[in-house]
Design a protein around this motif. Structure first.
Motif: not given
Length: 380
Positions: A138-147, A180-186
């Motif tokens: 659920a945490w993983y899916n939340k991360a996806c949806f937020l991205s 894809s929206n967070v891949r460049i983040e540190e």
């Protein structure tokens, strides 16, 4: 139509249907017909005959309309046939019966995800997490949806939380297009370091094998290795390959002692060397024997009491989390349900509980044999 069981891993992680035939028994009880139909439906799902499985599950629900287990599988089949409207109705019915069911909330979120309604999907997984804060998927899916909603810092925090609970989610995130929206983040780069560190711990020591096992690009893997070297988490040596030398990487000694190692044996099978001190697997095995007896006897108070052995960190809780994380979560939820619903819930879920503890016991027996064998090898 898409192959029903070829969807993204995050969609089926918590509802995985194993390719196994369920044996039908001739046990006679008041719920025999429903159980027989349920098992038949599971077998049909294993054969990817989802339309036939739906018919059978609906027959089972005529016997017991509010059976959570049957409703869950029916919703799962509808979901994979992309009948999202019906899947939502089924998950809502489950939540009418049990509003605290985290799996139903998570699956409802995935329906909204497929419908591109990411705000509703986020709301659903939030409710799953409220019910079970240790629900890694659920945490993983939340991360996806937020991205997907371009809430980058919040997405990274949720992804880190999912990885803290289950490190496999780090590797899962590497090729997930939802990030894809967070891949460049540190912050995501640090997650790549976690993936590389885990690969080294599992016994993959060369750049090529690390790239192969992590799905990282070569440049990203090299960057992660350099960062890990700078932090003193890994060490670099060389081995001769013909006339040339190849860099090899291993855990730094202090890290290896803390995390433990997995060394590759014959045929690529890995064997984990547990960090010192070795956990007392025999005590855990004895507790399993006791809890299986109490479940067989349908002794509610004794079962709840022994469940605490597997949950309490001061007892075997820490060991359960380390070796049987999903099972630990299931036992914890069972304890809550037993306190709420009593003996009836124990009787309804007796078979499922016995299977889970039987599987844990088999794994522990294997671990004990491996430890004894490994200790003997080291002493020679």
């Amino acid at each position: 139509m898409k192959k029903p069981f070829g969807r993204k891993s995050k969609e089926i992680d918590e509802s995985n249907v194993k390719k196994e035939k369920v044996e039908e028994t001739s046990l006679v009880d008041s719920d025999y017909n429903r159980k027989k139909l349920f098992k038949k439906g599971i077998n049909l799902m294993a054969d990817e005959k989802l339309e036939d499985a739906i018919v059978v599950f609906e027959q089972a629900l005529r016997i017991e309309p509010n059976n959570i287990e049957t409703l869950m599988k029916l919703g799962y089949a509808r979901f994979h046939l992309e009948d999202y409207g019906e899947a939502l109705k089924i998950y809502d019915k489950i939540l009418d019966v049990d509003v605290t069911n985290p799996e139903a909330w998570n699956l409802k979120g995935l329906v909204h995800y497929e419908q591109k309604n990411f705000s509703k999907a986020l709301d659903s997984v939030d409710k799953a997490i409220e019910t079970d804060p240790t629900y890694a998927m659920a945490w993983y899916n939340k991360a996806c949806f937020l991205s997907l909603l371009n809430q980058v810092p919040e997405s990274l925090e949720s992804l880190k939380r999912s990885i803290e609970i289950d490190v496999k989610n780090a590797r899962r995130s590497i090729r997930d297009k939802d990030f894809s929206n967070v891949r460049i983040e540190e912050g995501f780069k640090r997650i790549q370091e976690v993936v590389v560190l885990e690969s080294v711990r599992q016994g993959y020591h060369t750049l090529g094998s690390i790239v192969w096992t992590t799905f990282l690009d070569k440049a990203d893997a090299e960057t992660a290795l350099r960062k890990l070297l700078e932090k003193g988490l890994i060490v670099k040596n060389e081995k001769r390959d013909g006339l040339s030398r190849i860099p090899i990487y291993d855990l730094a000694p202090n890290v290896a002692e803390k995390l433990g190692k997995e060394k590759k044996g014959l045929f690529g099978i890995t064997r984990k060397t547990l960090p010192k001190p070795v956990k007392n697997l025999k005590e855990l095995s004895q507790a399993i024997q006791s809890v299986r007896e109490s479940i067989e006897e349908e002794d509610l108070e004794k079962t709840i009491e022994i469940f605490d052995t597997f949950i309490d960190p001061a007892k075997s809780g820490e060991q359960m989390i380390e070796n049987f994380f999903d099972e630990h979560r299931e036992i914890r939820l069972w304890k809550i349900r037993l306190k709420d619903r009593g003996e009836e819930y124990l009787i309804e879920n007796k078979e499922k509980m016995l299977v889970l503890f039987g599987n844990i016991e088999a794994t522990i027996t294997k671990k004990l044999r491996n430890e004894i064998s490994y200790s003997a090898d080291k002493s020679q």
